[in-house]
Design a protein around this motif. Structure first.
Motif, PDB file in Angstrom:
ATOM      1  N   GLY A 126     -23.568   8.158 -16.555  1.00 14.38           N
ATOM      2  CA  GLY A 126     -24.949   7.766 -16.361  1.00 14.38           C
ATOM      3  C   GLY A 126     -25.323   7.858 -14.885  1.00 14.38           C
ATOM      4  N   MET A 127     -26.633   7.713 -14.605  1.00 16.13           N
ATOM      5  CA  MET A 127     -27.111   7.811 -13.226  1.00 16.13           C
ATOM      6  C   MET A 127     -28.185   6.772 -12.961  1.00 16.13           C
ATOM      7  N   LEU A 128     -28.283   6.369 -11.705  1.00 11.67           N
ATOM      8  CA  LEU A 128     -29.405   5.582 -11.220  1.00 11.67           C
ATOM      9  C   LEU A 128     -30.279   6.498 -10.375  1.00 11.67           C
ATOM     10  N   GLU A 129     -31.576   6.512 -10.637  1.00 10.52           N
ATOM     11  CA  GLU A 129     -32.507   7.302  -9.828  1.00 10.52           C
ATOM     12  C   GLU A 129     -33.035   6.443  -8.690  1.00 10.52           C
ATOM     13  N   PHE A 130     -33.038   7.000  -7.476  1.00 13.07           N
ATOM     14  CA  PHE A 130     -33.557   6.244  -6.343  1.00 13.07           C
ATOM     15  C   PHE A 130     -34.487   7.108  -5.509  1.00 13.07           C
ATOM     16  N   LEU A 131     -35.412   6.452  -4.821  1.00 10.84           N
ATOM     17  CA  LEU A 131     -36.411   7.151  -4.027  1.00 10.84           C
ATOM     18  C   LEU A 131     -35.857   7.564  -2.669  1.00 10.84           C
ATOM     19  N   ASP A 132     -36.390   8.670  -2.182  1.00 11.71           N
ATOM     20  CA  ASP A 132     -35.993   9.165  -0.862  1.00 11.71           C
ATOM     21  C   ASP A 132     -36.282   8.161   0.247  1.00 11.71           C
ATOM     22  N   ASP A 133     -37.476   7.567   0.191  1.00 11.62           N
ATOM     23  CA  ASP A 133     -37.964   6.854   1.368  1.00 11.62           C
ATOM     24  C   ASP A 133     -37.288   5.513   1.624  1.00 11.62           C
ATOM     25  N   ASP A 134     -37.130   4.684   0.586  1.00  6.61           N
ATOM     26  CA  ASP A 134     -36.589   3.351   0.851  1.00  6.61           C
ATOM     27  C   ASP A 134     -35.370   2.989   0.007  1.00  6.61           C
ATOM     28  N   GLY A 135     -34.879   3.947  -0.770  1.00  2.00           N
ATOM     29  CA  GLY A 135     -33.681   3.697  -1.561  1.00  2.00           C
ATOM     30  C   GLY A 135     -33.904   2.846  -2.785  1.00  2.00           C
ATOM     31  N   SER A 136     -35.153   2.595  -3.169  1.00  3.39           N
ATOM     32  CA  SER A 136     -35.445   1.757  -4.325  1.00  3.39           C
ATOM     33  C   SER A 136     -34.984   2.432  -5.620  1.00  3.39           C
ATOM     34  N   ILE A 137     -34.346   1.666  -6.496  1.00  3.48           N
ATOM     35  CA  ILE A 137     -33.957   2.174  -7.797  1.00  3.48           C
ATOM     36  C   ILE A 137     -35.198   2.226  -8.687  1.00  3.48           C
ATOM     37  N   VAL A 138     -35.500   3.408  -9.219  1.00  4.01           N
ATOM     38  CA  VAL A 138     -36.714   3.580 -10.013  1.00  4.01           C
ATOM     39  C   VAL A 138     -36.424   3.977 -11.454  1.00  4.01           C
ATOM     40  N   GLY A 139     -35.176   4.224 -11.781  1.00  3.68           N
ATOM     41  CA  GLY A 139     -34.869   4.628 -13.148  1.00  3.68           C
ATOM     42  C   GLY A 139     -33.383   4.663 -13.397  1.00  3.68           C
ATOM     43  N   ARG A 140     -33.045   4.730 -14.671  1.00  8.10           N
ATOM     44  CA  ARG A 140     -31.643   4.824 -15.076  1.00  8.10           C
ATOM     45  C   ARG A 140     -31.536   5.798 -16.235  1.00  8.10           C
ATOM     46  N   ARG A 141     -30.607   6.725 -16.162  1.00 10.00           N
ATOM     47  CA  ARG A 141     -30.364   7.672 -17.238  1.00 10.00           C
ATOM     48  C   ARG A 141     -29.081   7.271 -17.956  1.00 10.00           C
ATOM     49  N   VAL A 142     -29.209   7.048 -19.246  1.00  9.62           N
ATOM     50  CA  VAL A 142     -28.075   6.633 -20.068  1.00  9.62           C
ATOM     51  C   VAL A 142     -27.748   7.765 -21.026  1.00  9.62           C
ATOM     52  N   PRO A 143     -26.641   8.452 -20.867  1.00  9.48           N
ATOM     53  CA  PRO A 143     -26.340   9.610 -21.712  1.00  9.48           C
ATOM     54  C   PRO A 143     -25.720   9.235 -23.043  1.00  9.48           C
ATOM     55  N   ARG A 144     -25.754  10.178 -23.983  1.00  3.67           N
ATOM     56  CA  ARG A 144     -24.963  10.045 -25.197  1.00  3.67           C
ATOM     57  C   ARG A 144     -23.489  10.095 -24.799  1.00  3.67           C
ATOM     58  N   THR A 145     -22.638   9.370 -25.485  1.00  2.00           N
ATOM     59  CA  THR A 145     -21.251   9.235 -25.036  1.00  2.00           C
ATOM     60  C   THR A 145     -20.226   9.889 -25.961  1.00  2.00           C
ATOM     61  N   ALA A 146     -20.433   9.858 -27.276  1.00  2.00           N
ATOM     62  CA  ALA A 146     -19.449  10.370 -28.219  1.00  2.00           C
ATOM     63  C   ALA A 146     -19.635  11.866 -28.449  1.00  2.00           C
ATOM     64  N   GLN A 147     -18.559  12.551 -28.770  1.00  2.00           N
ATOM     65  CA  GLN A 147     -18.590  14.000 -28.957  1.00  2.00           C
ATOM     66  C   GLN A 147     -19.661  14.424 -29.953  1.00  2.00           C
ATOM     67  N   ALA A 148     -19.691  13.797 -31.127  1.00  2.00           N
ATOM     68  CA  ALA A 148     -20.656  14.208 -32.159  1.00  2.00           C
ATOM     69  C   ALA A 148     -22.091  14.014 -31.696  1.00  2.00           C
ATOM     70  N   GLU A 149     -22.366  12.902 -31.018  1.00  2.00           N
ATOM     71  CA  GLU A 149     -23.715  12.651 -30.515  1.00  2.00           C
ATOM     72  C   GLU A 149     -24.100  13.679 -29.460  1.00  2.00           C
ATOM     73  N   ILE A 150     -23.159  13.977 -28.581  1.00  2.00           N
ATOM     74  CA  ILE A 150     -23.406  14.954 -27.515  1.00  2.00           C
ATOM     75  C   ILE A 150     -23.698  16.327 -28.119  1.00  2.00           C
ATOM     76  N   GLU A 151     -22.919  16.719 -29.106  1.00  2.00           N
ATOM     77  CA  GLU A 151     -23.125  18.031 -29.728  1.00  2.00           C
ATOM     78  C   GLU A 151     -24.492  18.127 -30.398  1.00  2.00           C
ATOM     79  N   ARG A 152     -24.928  17.059 -31.060  1.00  3.35           N
ATOM     80  CA  ARG A 152     -26.262  17.080 -31.687  1.00  3.35           C
ATOM     81  C   ARG A 152     -27.356  17.146 -30.632  1.00  3.35           C
ATOM     82  N   PHE A 153     -27.251  16.307 -29.606  1.00  3.14           N
ATOM     83  CA  PHE A 153     -28.283  16.250 -28.581  1.00  3.14           C
ATOM     84  C   PHE A 153     -28.363  17.550 -27.790  1.00  3.14           C
TER      85      PHE A 153
END
Length: 279
Positions: free
Chosen positions: A123-150
């Protein structure tokens, strides 16, 4: 048994010296499990400031750095293919030149690769260039079958987060230029070739987003790359005809909607997964 691994980074003239320095330090010196080698590919000429940042990083690196220069900018796929060929170890971790790896990233990913997986993202945290503020979070599919479908609808991995077996990348044909979609194209081919894959939901990388991050996801160039990708996925049989038509309609249209709508759509349907990925 713990295996040594290489860290693969590419830099080009558009990268900021300070951002590069933070990316390098966070992925090497600050890691609780450090790479055994860094392969740094310089894709064409860079500014004096970035050249100085590269020289400083190499001079202070606690691990050996192979600095490979490409005379003229050739694009990310070419740069990574050149770099991958120079990695000494079968396990390779990717890192972009403007993001920040969290200290436990490789310590968390490497055991999964050593345990039998060929490709692991996080997963990732999105942050802004200017002040480092966290503006989002990306949560990926984790299991093989889910990843293959997505994967039939959207790239299931965030490229800056991945660690993979070089041998699995090579079996799938390696990095190949495909507009602006070379990472998705590689990961789809790896899955299609039978790679064992997974993701850690935990955010282990901070992804830098600036004012133009969502603007760059739209426009004619992105649409052209999207169409190239969808034709390529259909050609190898990775997607069905119905999935191809859905992707052209949904993902193609997405490239032309106004930026505010594109931002909301990405966060709801893409960054957190789409409810339509089973078509």
């Amino acid at each position: 048994m713990s295996e040594p691994f290489s860290l693969l980074m590419a830099v080009y003239r558009g990268d900021h010296p300070v951002h590069f320095a933070k990316a390098f330090t966070s992925s090497v010196e600050a890691q609780t499990r450090r790479p055994a080698q860094v392969v740094l590919v310089q894709d064409g000429p860079v500014s004096p400031g970035l050249e100085g940042a590269i020289e400083t990083a190499i001079a202070h690196s606690p691990v050996p750095v192979l600095h490979h220069r490409i005379q003229e900018n050739a694009g990310l796929a070419h740069a990574l293919a050149e770099g991958l060929a120079r990695c000494e170890h079968d396990i390779v971790a990717r890192m972009d030149a403007d993001d920040i790896s969290l200290p436990e990233r490789f310590a968390a990913q490497l055991p999964l690769i050593e345990g039998g997986l060929d490709l692991v993202g996080t997963g990732m945290l999105e942050f802004l260039d200017d002040d480092g503020s966290i503006v989002g979070r990306r949560v990926p599919r984790t299991a093989q079958a889910e990843i293959e479908r997505f994967a039939r609808f959207h790239d299931p991995f965030s490229h800056p987060t991945v660690v993979y077996r070089r041998s699995a990348v090579e079996r799938a044909g390696g990095y190949q230029p495909l507009g602006l979609m070379e990472d998705y194209w590689l990961f789809a081919r790896m899955i299609h070739a039978g790679a064992r894959v997974g993701n850690l939901a935990e955010p282990l990388l901070m992804y830098r987003v600036g004012d133009g991050a969502y603007a760059r996801r739209g426009g004619r160039a992105q649409w052209s790359s999207e169409m190239q990708l969808q034709r390529a996925l259909r050609r190898i049989g990775f997607t069905t005809r119905l999935q191809y038509l859905r992707n052209v309609l949904v993902r193609g249209t997405y490239r032309f909607v106004p930026e505010p709508i594109r931002r909301r759509a990405y966060r709801r349907l893409i960054a957190r997964g789409s409810s339509s990925d089973h078509a």
